[in-house]
Write an enzyme that holds these catalytic residues in place. Structure first.
Site, PDB file in Angstrom:
ATOM      1  CG  ASP A  58      77.183 -23.511   0.429  1.00  0.00           C
ATOM      2  OD1 ASP A  58      76.563 -22.762  -0.338  1.00  0.00           O
ATOM      3  OD2 ASP A  58      78.011 -24.351   0.034  1.00  0.00           O
ATOM      4  CD  GLU A 130      75.865 -19.684   1.733  1.00  0.00           C
ATOM      5  OE1 GLU A 130      75.570 -19.893   0.536  1.00  0.00           O
ATOM      6  OE2 GLU A 130      77.032 -19.731   2.161  1.00  0.00           O
TER       7      GLU A 130
END
Length: 235
Positions: A58, A130
């Protein structure tokens, strides 16, 4: 013994297919596929799952996307770049990228999660996307992660000529322009399994109106509700 001889070649083909898929989406084969298998593993399948890699990926995605936007839109101020960034790193967009890459075919899910439709959940696919970025960053470094993200996101960066305004910001501006108090957001319902929850949020502007909408998380539901209320107010 006969069963073992039948299953072993099949197992080799599955692993080979996974390796070929990784090589295709990453541009070269990783030296260790273990982290990538973990990046594709849901918590319903094993304790060693994608969550820690998703945490890392992320942040890596945010940095790469911020840098890319900074390069592509040299004349835009911080506010417009932030709006572009927020649009491009949402769970829904990450999930859409994951679908394009064929991630669903390689997810490792527990039976209940599969039965509940986790293989097409924006929450799950977005997190896994992610996690894959995090795994590749750990394996090959920032330059390789940058190349992967830019290839995977493709022309999404230029899909909108003008930086989009977030619906919640637009609704806040509408309220201020009409001398109203700031919009109030309330979660009115939560349903669905743990890995694929559904939130219902109602947004209200006193003496002007309200609207409700659903989303895979509070932020997504709030955004959808703000968009719905804006449509009513400007309709």
């Amino acid at each position: 013994m006969g069963v073992g001889r039948t299953l072993e070649p099949c197992r080799r083909r599955i692993l080979s297919g996974f390796d070929e898929w990784l090589t295709k989406i990453l541009g070269r084969a990783p030296t260790d596929t273990g982290p990538f298998q973990r990046a594709l593993t849901h918590g319903s399948q094993a304790a060693e799952n994608y969550e820690r890699l998703e945490f890392l990926g992320d942040r890596v995605l945010g940095l790469i996307m911020a840098e890319w936007l900074w390069e592509q839109f040299p004349n835009e101020p911080e506010g417009q770049l932030s709006r572009r960034l927020n649009t491009l790193v949402t769970g829904a967009v990450c999930a859409d990228v994951a679908r394009d890459l064929g991630v669903r075919d390689h997810l490792r899910l527990g039976k209940q999660a599969r039965d509940d439709g986790a293989s097409d959940s924006d929450n799950v696919l977005g997190d896994v996307m992610e996690a894959l970025i995090g795994a590749w960053y750990r394996e090959a470094g920032l330059e390789a992660a940058r190349a992967f993200v830019r290839s995977a996101w493709g022309d999404r960066v230029h899909a909108q000529g003008k930086a989009p305004q977030h619906p919640k910001s637009a609704l806040q501006e509408w309220a201020a322009a009409h001398n109203r108090k700031a919009p109030e957001y309330v979660v009115t319902d939560r349903s669905g399994p743990h890995h694929a929850p559904r939130f219902t949020v109602t947004v209200r502007i006193n003496r002007s109106g309200e609207a409700s909408a659903m989303g895979a998380n509070k932020q997504e539901a709030e955004t959808a509700a703000a968009k719905a209320l804006l449509a009513k107010l400007n309709g």
